[in-house]
Write a protein that holds these residues in place. Structure first.
Motif, PDB file in Angstrom:
ATOM      1  N   GLU A  29      48.510  22.457  27.583  1.00  0.00           N
ATOM      2  CA  GLU A  29      48.125  23.712  26.939  1.00  0.00           C
ATOM      3  C   GLU A  29      47.010  24.412  27.714  1.00  0.00           C
ATOM      4  OE1 GLU A  29      47.566  23.705  22.623  1.00  0.00           O
ATOM      5  OE2 GLU A  29      48.469  21.697  22.607  1.00  0.00           O
ATOM      6  N   VAL A  30      47.251  25.680  28.017  1.00  0.00           N
ATOM      7  CA  VAL A  30      46.252  26.552  28.637  1.00  0.00           C
ATOM      8  C   VAL A  30      46.236  27.841  27.831  1.00  0.00           C
ATOM      9  CG1 VAL A  30      45.567  27.812  30.717  1.00  0.00           C
ATOM     10  CG2 VAL A  30      46.642  25.553  30.928  1.00  0.00           C
ATOM     11  N   ALA A  31      45.057  28.226  27.353  1.00  0.00           N
ATOM     12  CA  ALA A  31      44.963  29.420  26.507  1.00  0.00           C
ATOM     13  C   ALA A  31      44.979  30.699  27.321  1.00  0.00           C
ATOM     14  CB  ALA A  31      43.696  29.361  25.661  1.00  0.00           C
ATOM     15  N   ALA A  32      44.300  30.667  28.464  1.00  0.00           N
ATOM     16  CA  ALA A  32      44.158  31.888  29.255  1.00  0.00           C
ATOM     17  C   ALA A  32      44.019  31.548  30.728  1.00  0.00           C
ATOM     18  CB  ALA A  32      42.937  32.683  28.793  1.00  0.00           C
ATOM     19  N   LEU A  33      44.428  32.504  31.554  1.00  0.00           N
ATOM     20  CA  LEU A  33      44.265  32.425  33.002  1.00  0.00           C
ATOM     21  C   LEU A  33      43.405  33.595  33.436  1.00  0.00           C
ATOM     22  CD1 LEU A  33      45.094  31.366  35.895  1.00  0.00           C
ATOM     23  CD2 LEU A  33      46.865  33.140  35.816  1.00  0.00           C
ATOM     24  N   GLN A  34      42.307  33.303  34.130  1.00  0.00           N
ATOM     25  CA  GLN A  34      41.536  34.383  34.738  1.00  0.00           C
ATOM     26  C   GLN A  34      41.896  34.478  36.215  1.00  0.00           C
ATOM     27  OE1 GLN A  34      37.047  35.324  36.114  1.00  0.00           O
ATOM     28  NE2 GLN A  34      37.196  34.765  33.942  1.00  0.00           N
ATOM     29  N   ILE A  35      42.366  35.652  36.596  1.00  0.00           N
ATOM     30  CA  ILE A  35      42.636  35.930  38.003  1.00  0.00           C
ATOM     31  C   ILE A  35      41.320  36.387  38.617  1.00  0.00           C
ATOM     32  CG2 ILE A  35      43.922  37.352  39.623  1.00  0.00           C
ATOM     33  CD1 ILE A  35      46.182  37.500  37.559  1.00  0.00           C
ATOM     34  N   ARG A  36      40.756  35.501  39.421  1.00  0.00           N
ATOM     35  CA  ARG A  36      39.433  35.751  40.019  1.00  0.00           C
ATOM     36  C   ARG A  36      39.537  35.570  41.527  1.00  0.00           C
ATOM     37  NH1 ARG A  36      35.015  33.072  41.733  1.00  0.00           N
ATOM     38  NH2 ARG A  36      32.958  33.923  41.233  1.00  0.00           N
ATOM     39  N   LEU A  37      40.030  36.598  42.189  1.00  0.00           N
ATOM     40  CA  LEU A  37      40.304  36.529  43.622  1.00  0.00           C
ATOM     41  C   LEU A  37      39.189  37.232  44.391  1.00  0.00           C
ATOM     42  CD1 LEU A  37      44.152  37.236  43.487  1.00  0.00           C
ATOM     43  CD2 LEU A  37      42.965  35.033  43.502  1.00  0.00           C
ATOM     44  N   LYS A  38      38.007  36.620  44.329  1.00  0.00           N
ATOM     45  CA  LYS A  38      36.805  37.226  44.898  1.00  0.00           C
ATOM     46  C   LYS A  38      36.904  37.439  46.405  1.00  0.00           C
ATOM     47  CE  LYS A  38      33.524  37.502  41.604  1.00  0.00           C
ATOM     48  NZ  LYS A  38      32.715  38.712  41.344  1.00  0.00           N
ATOM     49  N   ASP A  39      37.700  36.620  47.086  1.00  0.00           N
ATOM     50  CA  ASP A  39      37.781  36.706  48.545  1.00  0.00           C
ATOM     51  C   ASP A  39      38.945  37.571  49.015  1.00  0.00           C
ATOM     52  OD1 ASP A  39      35.602  35.066  48.578  1.00  0.00           O
ATOM     53  OD2 ASP A  39      36.718  33.244  49.076  1.00  0.00           O
ATOM     54  N   HIS A  40      39.458  38.403  48.121  1.00  0.00           N
ATOM     55  CA  HIS A  40      40.552  39.316  48.466  1.00  0.00           C
ATOM     56  C   HIS A  40      40.151  40.751  48.188  1.00  0.00           C
ATOM     57  CE1 HIS A  40      43.776  36.363  49.200  1.00  0.00           C
ATOM     58  NE2 HIS A  40      43.200  35.636  48.257  1.00  0.00           N
ATOM     59  N   SER A  41      40.729  41.666  48.941  1.00  0.00           N
ATOM     60  CA  SER A  41      40.514  43.088  48.685  1.00  0.00           C
ATOM     61  C   SER A  41      41.291  43.502  47.434  1.00  0.00           C
ATOM     62  CB  SER A  41      41.006  43.920  49.866  1.00  0.00           C
ATOM     63  OG  SER A  41      42.436  43.860  49.941  1.00  0.00           O
ATOM     64  N   ARG A  42      40.970  44.680  46.939  1.00  0.00           N
ATOM     65  CA  ARG A  42      41.658  45.185  45.742  1.00  0.00           C
ATOM     66  C   ARG A  42      43.170  45.299  45.987  1.00  0.00           C
ATOM     67  NH1 ARG A  42      41.116  50.575  42.350  1.00  0.00           N
ATOM     68  NH2 ARG A  42      40.610  49.719  40.303  1.00  0.00           N
ATOM     69  N   ASP A  43      43.557  45.770  47.179  1.00  0.00           N
ATOM     70  CA  ASP A  43      44.985  45.890  47.484  1.00  0.00           C
ATOM     71  C   ASP A  43      45.654  44.525  47.556  1.00  0.00           C
ATOM     72  OD1 ASP A  43      45.039  48.636  47.482  1.00  0.00           O
ATOM     73  OD2 ASP A  43      44.776  48.829  49.660  1.00  0.00           O
ATOM     74  N   GLU A  44      44.938  43.535  48.072  1.00  0.00           N
ATOM     75  CA  GLU A  44      45.496  42.180  48.114  1.00  0.00           C
ATOM     76  C   GLU A  44      45.667  41.622  46.708  1.00  0.00           C
ATOM     77  OE1 GLU A  44      43.856  40.591  52.443  1.00  0.00           O
ATOM     78  OE2 GLU A  44      42.580  40.405  50.675  1.00  0.00           O
ATOM     79  N   VAL A  45      44.684  41.861  45.832  1.00  0.00           N
ATOM     80  CA  VAL A  45      44.815  41.436  44.435  1.00  0.00           C
ATOM     81  C   VAL A  45      46.019  42.119  43.797  1.00  0.00           C
ATOM     82  CG1 VAL A  45      43.724  41.443  42.160  1.00  0.00           C
ATOM     83  CG2 VAL A  45      42.344  40.978  44.194  1.00  0.00           C
ATOM     84  N   ARG A  46      46.177  43.398  44.084  1.00  0.00           N
ATOM     85  CA  ARG A  46      47.308  44.164  43.543  1.00  0.00           C
ATOM     86  C   ARG A  46      48.643  43.549  43.975  1.00  0.00           C
ATOM     87  NH1 ARG A  46      45.388  48.920  44.879  1.00  0.00           N
ATOM     88  NH2 ARG A  46      44.778  49.757  42.851  1.00  0.00           N
ATOM     89  N   ALA A  47      48.673  43.010  45.187  1.00  0.00           N
ATOM     90  CA  ALA A  47      49.907  42.406  45.703  1.00  0.00           C
ATOM     91  C   ALA A  47      50.124  40.989  45.180  1.00  0.00           C
ATOM     92  CB  ALA A  47      49.873  42.397  47.230  1.00  0.00           C
ATOM     93  N   LEU A  48      49.044  40.214  45.049  1.00  0.00           N
ATOM     94  CA  LEU A  48      49.160  38.798  44.683  1.00  0.00           C
ATOM     95  C   LEU A  48      49.267  38.566  43.171  1.00  0.00           C
ATOM     96  CD1 LEU A  48      46.439  37.447  47.120  1.00  0.00           C
ATOM     97  CD2 LEU A  48      48.863  36.781  47.174  1.00  0.00           C
TER      98      LEU A  48
END
Length: 204
Positions: A29-48
């Motif tokens: 069981e996992v309640a939530a996932l935080q996407i925390r891609l601090k080492d990526h650019s905004r466009d990379e986060v948008r893609a990943l």
């Protein structure tokens, strides 16, 4: 379970990570996932991010994006997590809408947590409780802070910072509603699925 697992991504990933995430989420069981891609650019986060969101939503896991309400709304995330430097709860709420989650980092501060609650946050996050290599933690929080909060307020609280299977029990006992974990899952010697399963046992 009285305490639930709030899983945080590593700060840097590649396209293969979605399969690893799915493996972790299938471990228990996992309640939530935080996407925390601090080492990526905004466009990379948008893609990943879309593959991660798909994997989480397929398993009824809520998805929270770190720091960026506008991108969170654009990607269809269930919420956003903001730090003290990432704007106000009011501003995030205006972007996210009333039905999505806004969480706030409150470090070890009772005052910041009460301010966040009064501003309409959906949860407050306290930490770091243990040394962490994931980020530079400016504060050290004590488990008693969780007990104080849960005895006085209805708003859920998240414990974060260096949490592993081996040190999580005191935070569960202190009253944490959620354990926010990154390295404690991804670096577990038996793999992320075994880590999630082990955290579930601690949370029970």
């Amino acid at each position: 379970m009285t305490t639930a697992l709030y899983l945080i991504t590593p700060s840097r990933i590649d396209e293969t990570f979605a399969a690893r995430l799915a493996e972790a989420l299938d471990g228990g069981e996992v309640a939530a996932l935080q996407i925390r891609l601090k080492d990526h650019s905004r466009d990379e986060v948008r893609a990943l991010a879309p593959a991660l969101i798909e994997a989480a939503h397929a398993r009824d896991v809520a998805v929270i994006l770190n720091d960026d309400p506008e991108l969170a709304a654009e990607l269809g995330c269930d919420g956003v997590h903001i730090g003290q430097q990432d704007g106000t709860v009011k501003a995030a709420r205006a972007i996210m809408g009333k039905d999505r989650t806004v969480g706030v980092t409150c470090h070890d501060s009772r005052h910041l947590a009460m301010v966040a609650g009064e501003a309409g946050a959906d949860y407050v996050a306290f930490g770091a409780f243990y040394p962490t290599s994931t980020k530079d933690a400016p504060t050290q929080a004590e488990p008693g802070l969780l007990t104080w909060w849960t005895e006085l307020f209805e708003l859920p609280c998240v414990a974060i910072g260096g949490i592993t299977v081996g040190n999580a029990a005191p935070l569960v006992e202190a009253g944490a509603d959620f354990l926010a974990v990154s390295g404690g899952v991804w670096n577990h010697p038996d793999g992320p699925a075994a880590a999630v399963q082990a955290f579930n046992e601690v949370c029970r």
